[in-house]
Design an enzyme around this catalytic site. Structure first.
Site, PDB file in Angstrom:
ATOM      1  N   GLY A 147     -13.966   1.917 -32.113  1.00 55.10           N
ATOM      2  CA  GLY A 147     -13.266   2.990 -31.098  1.00 55.10           C
ATOM      3  C   GLY A 147     -11.915   2.648 -30.618  1.00 55.10           C
ATOM      4  N   CYS A 148     -11.516   1.015 -30.448  1.00 49.06           N
ATOM      5  CA  CYS A 148     -10.432   0.552 -29.974  1.00 49.06           C
ATOM      6  C   CYS A 148      -9.449   1.049 -31.208  1.00 49.06           C
ATOM      7  CB  CYS A 148     -10.763  -0.605 -29.501  1.00 49.06           C
ATOM      8  SG  CYS A 148     -11.701  -0.843 -28.370  1.00 49.06           S
TER       9      CYS A 148
END
Length: 159
Positions: free
Chosen positions: A43-44
């Site tokens: 996600g990051c």
């Protein structure tokens, strides 16, 4: 959690090149400050790549993008090199900025509780005031949402 209308406290953190970035030096322009849990996680990475891709549009809007996580400057540098990122990443290793912004919180995952960064984004106006907050951000489509909000806020600010 800092709220809309709160003034951002002064802070200084090292970036990926171990240069100290202080809020007092960047105040006066629009800032998109986003907190994320950890470099090189799915996600990051998606979020950092999306902000990098949109960075020219944010620069056209006179806005600077700063990502913040507890990773070290060296980890940030590796993340930037690996993914070809152009945005600035700040190392909040002692989590002091995350605590000031209220994004260092108790989280739950698979029945376990632990302290961690709640993915959050703040738009800060040129006076240093928080003008928009997203908490528990879902990555997909978020960068476009931030850009649209920034445009609307700038129109209101300048109008």
């Amino acid at each position: 959690m800092l709220k809309v209308g709160d003034m951002v406290p002064d802070f200084c953190l090292p970036n990926q090149d171990e240069e100290e970035i202080c809020f007092r030096d960047i105040k006066g322009g629009w800032i998109v400050l986003y907190f994320y849990p950890k470099d090189n996680t799915p996600g990051c990475t998606t979020q950092a790549c999306a902000f990098t891709e949109a960075e020219p549009e944010f620069l056209d809007l006179r806005a600077r993008i700063l990502g913040v996580s507890p990773d070290s400057p060296a980890k940030h540098r590796k993340f930037i090199e690996k993914k070809g990122l152009s945005i600035t990443l700040l190392a909040d290793e002692d989590k002091s900025l995350a605590q000031q912004f209220g994004v260092w919180q108790l989280k739950k995952f698979m029945g376990k509780e632990y302290m961690g960064i709640v993915r959050s984004t703040f738009i800060i106006d040129p006076t240093g005031k928080v003008v928009k907050v997203w908490e528990k951000v879902r990555v997909k489509g978020h960068v476009d949402t931030v850009k649209e909000a920034l445009i609307a806020l700038q129109e209101a600010y300048e109008g």
